[in-house]
Design an enzyme around this catalytic site. Structure first.
Site, PDB file in Angstrom:
ATOM      1  N   ASN A  16       0.828  -1.195   0.000  1.00  0.00           N
ATOM      2  CA  ASN A  16       0.000   0.000   0.000  1.00  0.00           C
ATOM      3  C   ASN A  16       0.872   1.258   0.000  1.00  0.00           C
ATOM      4  OD1 ASN A  16      -1.905   1.976   0.264  1.00  0.00           O
ATOM      5  ND2 ASN A  16      -2.947   1.097   2.019  1.00  0.00           N
ATOM      6  N   ASP A  17       1.481   1.574   1.135  1.00  0.00           N
ATOM      7  CA  ASP A  17       2.243   2.818   1.236  1.00  0.00           C
ATOM      8  C   ASP A  17       3.338   2.923   0.177  1.00  0.00           C
ATOM      9  OD1 ASP A  17       0.752   3.672   3.396  1.00  0.00           O
ATOM     10  OD2 ASP A  17       2.048   2.653   4.837  1.00  0.00           O
ATOM     11  N   VAL A  18       3.941   1.790  -0.196  1.00  0.00           N
ATOM     12  CA  VAL A  18       5.068   1.835  -1.140  1.00  0.00           C
ATOM     13  C   VAL A  18       4.611   2.126  -2.565  1.00  0.00           C
ATOM     14  CG1 VAL A  18       6.498   0.304   0.259  1.00  0.00           C
ATOM     15  CG2 VAL A  18       5.059  -0.674  -1.540  1.00  0.00           C
ATOM     16  N   THR A  19       3.270   2.232  -2.773  1.00  0.00           N
ATOM     17  CA  THR A  19       2.774   2.573  -4.110  1.00  0.00           C
ATOM     18  C   THR A  19       2.089   3.935  -4.116  1.00  0.00           C
ATOM     19  OG1 THR A  19       0.606   1.594  -3.679  1.00  0.00           O
ATOM     20  CG2 THR A  19       2.296   0.136  -4.581  1.00  0.00           C
ATOM     21  N   ALA A  70       1.340   3.554   7.470  1.00  0.00           N
ATOM     22  CA  ALA A  70       1.683   4.940   7.740  1.00  0.00           C
ATOM     23  C   ALA A  70       0.443   5.727   8.144  1.00  0.00           C
ATOM     24  CB  ALA A  70       2.334   5.573   6.515  1.00  0.00           C
TER      25      ALA A  70
END
Lengths: 499, 105
Positions: free
Chosen positions: A426-429, A468
C-alpha cells in the site's frame, strides 16, 4: 597456575575461521554463489568450535598418595564436563535443526528476531561467567593479600569490554524479545507510547555508560549487576514504542547489536574470530538499517524515537477523501485485462505474506506466461517485515529470481506496462509520497505503479489504510481498479478465470 | 595480543564488512540476516571456555553452569541459523531453460 596464553596455532585457526566468515558473506553477492558461501560459514564455525574445545580441555586434579607417603597432584581430563559440553551442543543442535526445518517462510522475521535474542542472552551469560570467573578467561591478575583469601582483579581494559559486552548483549536480548512478540502477533503492532520516554531512555543510557566508567575503578558486584539490569530495561523501552511498519529497521538494528555484542566479547577474550565476526555482523546490520531508513525517507533517529503511524497529523490530509469515487473490478475483469496485456508487473507487499498468497500468485504468473504475457515482479526495499522478505517468499513459491526486480531497476518500466498488479502493498505505491508535501510519507521512494495503463489493486476493504496511516490516492485514479477481497482468495479466482 | 593489535583487527574488519555487505544483492537480504545470526554465535567460544573452566579460579561452578546454558543457546543459533539459511538459499532458482514453458502448460 594455569597457562592461559593462547598458542599461535590456535590464534591462526581463529583467524582462518574469521576469513571463512568473510567469505560466507561474500558468497551472498549472487544467488549462484550463495550456497557455497553458507558452507564457508559452517566450515568457519567448525574450526572455531573445534579449536576452542581442543585448547580448553577441562581438567580435574586428583591428589594421589605415592608410595613414599607424599601427595602428588595428577591432572586428568574431566570427562564429565566433556560429556556435558557435548550434550549442550547436541541439545542446541536438535532444537535449532528442528526449528529451521519446521518454520514457515512467512514466519522468517519472527525467527530471526528470536535468534537475535539468543545471541544477546548468550553474550550476557558469557559476560557474567567471565565476571564470576575472570581467571578462566585470562582477564585478571590474582592478588594474594597478607590476610584473607586471594582474589582476582580484572584488568581495567577488560572491565570496559566486559561492561560494554553485557550491556549490548542485554539490550539485544530484551529488544529482540519485544520485536519477536510484535512480529509474532503476541503483542499488538501498534506503538506503545510512554510519557517522557526520551528522557527516561537518555537517563538510562547515561546511567549505563556512567556505571561502566565507574566499573573501571571498582569491580564491585552491585555495579556489574546494575549495568546488566539497566541494559535489559533500556532494550525493552527502546523497542516497545516502535510500530509494525518500522520492524525492518528494528530487526536490522538488533542484528547489528548482536554483532557488536560478539565483538565486545571478542575483545575480552582476545579472540580474532569473534572480533572479525562481530565487526562483520555489526556493519551488516548497520548497513541494512541504513538501506531500510533510506527506503522510507526517514532518519534513523526518528525510527528509534518511535511512534510512526499513530500521529493524527498524517491522517488529516487524506481524511476528507473517503467519499471520492472509485472503481471496483471482479476477478474475471482482472483475468481478462491481464491476459490481454503485453507486460504485467506484480507488486507484492506484507499483505501477500499474511494471506500466504505467494504460491497461487506464482500459479497466476505461470498461466499468464503461457498466454504470452511478460510477467515481472517489483519489490520495494521495505515491503514486508524484514529486508528481502518478499524475495524469499517468491523464491519459496518457485518464482525464478531473474523475474524479480528491485525498485530502482524496474521503476522506469511501469510507463510501458499494461497492468500493475498490487497485492498486499500500500504505502510503497502511494503517489502522494511524490506530490503531497504534507503527507507523512512525502519523499519516500515509491513504485510508480500509477504510470501503468491499468492498476489492479487487491485490498480487503476500502476502509483500512496502510501502516503509515495515510489514505492512498491511487485508489481513486481513473486507471485503477480495486479488487476487494482476501488476497489469496482473489488470486485463486483470477487463476480460475484464466482457465 | 595487545589492545592496539586487537583494535586494528576490529577496525579493518569493519571496513571489510562494509564493502562485503554492500555487495550483497538485495534479494538475499533475508538470508544475509539469517547467516549473520548464525556466525555471530561464534560467541560460543566464550561459552565453551566458561563451561570447560571447572576448577579454575573461584566462582567456577556458577560460571560453568552459565557457560553450559550459553553453549545450548549459541548452538541453537548456529545449527538453526545455518540450516535455515541453507533452506532459503536452495529455493532461489534461475529461470528455467526454454524447455520449461512448454512443459508448464
Amino acid at each position: 597456575m594455569h597457562e592461559l596464553t593462547v598458542s599461535p596455532w590456535a590464534s591462526l585457526a581463529y583467524l582462518v575461521a574469521g576469513v571463512c566468515f568473510i567469505l560466507a558473506l561474500r558468497g551472498l553477492s549472487s544467488p549462484a554463489s550463495s550456497q557455497r558461501g553458507n558452507r564457508f560459514g559452517i566450515i568457519g564455525m567448525t574450526i572455531a568450535v573445534v579449536t576452542t574445545l581442543v585448547t580448553h580441555v577441562p581438567f580435574v586434579q586428583h591428589l594421589l598418595v605415592s608410595d613414599t607417603g607424599s601427595t602428588i597432584a595428577v591432572r586428568a581430563i574431566d570427562w564429565t564436563t566433556v560429556v556435558e559440553i557435548l550434550a549442550a551442543i547436541g541439545v542446541g543442535a536438535a532444537i535449532g535443526l528442528v526449528t529451521a526445518r519446521r518454520i514457515a517462510m512467512t514466519a522468517m522475521p519472527q525467527l530471526v528476531a528470536a535468534f537475535h535474542s539468543l545471541v544477546g542472552l548468550a553474550a550476557v551469560l558469557v559476560g557474567i561467567a567471565a565476571y564470576l570467573n575472570p581467571q578462566a578467561f585470562g582477564i585478571s591478575d590474582l592478588v594474594i593479600p597478607l590476610i584473607g583469601q586471594p582474589f582476582a582483579v580484572i584488568h581495567p581494559v577488560s572491565r570496559i569490554e566486559l561492561g560494554l559486552g553485557v550491556a549490548i548483549g542485554a539490550i539485544t536480548f530484551s529488544g529482540s524479545v519485544i520485536a519477536f512478540l510484535k512480529l509474532n502477533g503476541n503483542m499488538g503492532g501498534k506503538p506503545i507510547m510512554l510519557p517522557g520516554r526520551h528522557v527516561i531512555n537518555l537517563a538510562l543510557l547515561a546511567g549505563i555508560l556512567g556505571l561502566i566508567a565507574y566499573f573501571v575503578t571498582d569491580q564491585a558486584p552491585w555495579i556489574f549487576w546494575t549495568i546488566v539490569i539497566l541494559s535489559f530495561v533500556i532494550g525493552f523501552l527502546l523497542i516497545v514504542p516502535i510500530g509494525g511498519a518500522d520492524m525492518p529497521v528494528v530487526v536490522s538494528m538488533l542484528n547489528s547489536y548482536s554483532g557488536w555484542a560478539a565483538a565486545a566479547m571478542g575483545f575480552t577474550l582476545h579472540n580474532s574470530a569473534m572480533i572479525i565476526t562481530g565487526a562483520l555482523v555489526g556493519s551488516s546490520g548497520a548497513i541494512l538499517s541504513y538501506i531500510m531508513c533510506r527506503a522510507m525517507n526517514r532518519s534513523f533517529i526518528s525510527v528509534i524515537a518511535g511512534g510512526f503511524g499513530t500521529s493524527d497529523a498524517g491522517a488529516g490530509s487524506g481524511g476528507s477523501a473517503v467519499d471520492r469515487p472509485w472503481k471496483r473490478g471482479s476477478a474475471e475483469d482482472a483475468a481478462f485485462l491481464m491476459s490481454q496485456a503485453e507486460q504485467v508487473i506484480i507488486v507484492p507487499g506484507y499483505g501477500m505474506a499474511v494471506a500466504q498468497a505467494q504460491h497461487v500468485l506464482r500459479e497466476m504468473g505461470d498461466k499468464l506466461k503461457a498466454e504470452g504475457v511478460r510477467v515481472k515482479y517489483a519489490i520495494h526495499p521495505v515491503a514486508g517485515r524484514m529486508p528481502g522478505h518478499m524475495n524469499v517468499l517468491l523464491a519459496e513459491a518457485n518464482v525464478p529470481y531473474d523475474d524479480v526486480f528491485e525498485l530502482e531497476d524496474i521503476n522506469s518500466e511501469f510507463a510501458q506496462t499494461d497492468v500493475a498488479f498490487v497485492i498486499g502493498a500500500n504505502d510503497v505505491t502511494n503517489p502522494a509520497a511524490k506530490t503531497d508535501k504534507t503527507s507523512p510519507i512525502y519523499g519516500m521512494p515509491v513504485l510508480d505503479v500509477e504510470k501503468a495503463k491499468t492498476v489492479l489493486f487487491i485490498k480487503r476493504s476500502m476502509g483500512g489504510v496502510g501502516y503509515a496511516g495515510v489514505d492512498n490516492e491511487l485508489f481513486y485514479r481513473d486507471n485503477t481498479m480495486m479488487l476487494l477481497a482476501d488476497a489469496k482468495k482473489m488470486v485463486e479466482d483470477i487463476v480460475k478465470a484464466l482457465d | 595480543m595487545d589492545f592496539i593489535a586487537i583494535l586494528s583487527i576490529f577496525v579493518l574488519a569493519c571496513f571489510v564488512g562494509y564493502f562485503v555487505v554492500w555487495a550483497v544483492t538485495p534479494a538475499l537480504h533475508t538470508p544475509l540476516m539469517a547467516v549473520t545470526n548464525a556466525i555471530s554465535s561464534v560467541i560460543i567460544v566464550g561459552a565453551l571456555i566458561a563451561a570447560a573452566a571447572a576448577g579454575i579460579g573461584a566462582g567456577s561452578g556458577v560460571a560453568k553452569a552459565l557457560g553450559l546454558l550459553a553453549v545450548v543457546l549459541a548452538s541453537i543459533n548456529i545449527f538453526g541459523g545455518f540450516a535455515v539459511t541453507a533452506r532459503m538459499l536452495a529455493m532461489y532458482k534461475k529461470k528455467e531453460r526454454p524447455v520449461a514453458p512448454a512443459a508448464s502448460k
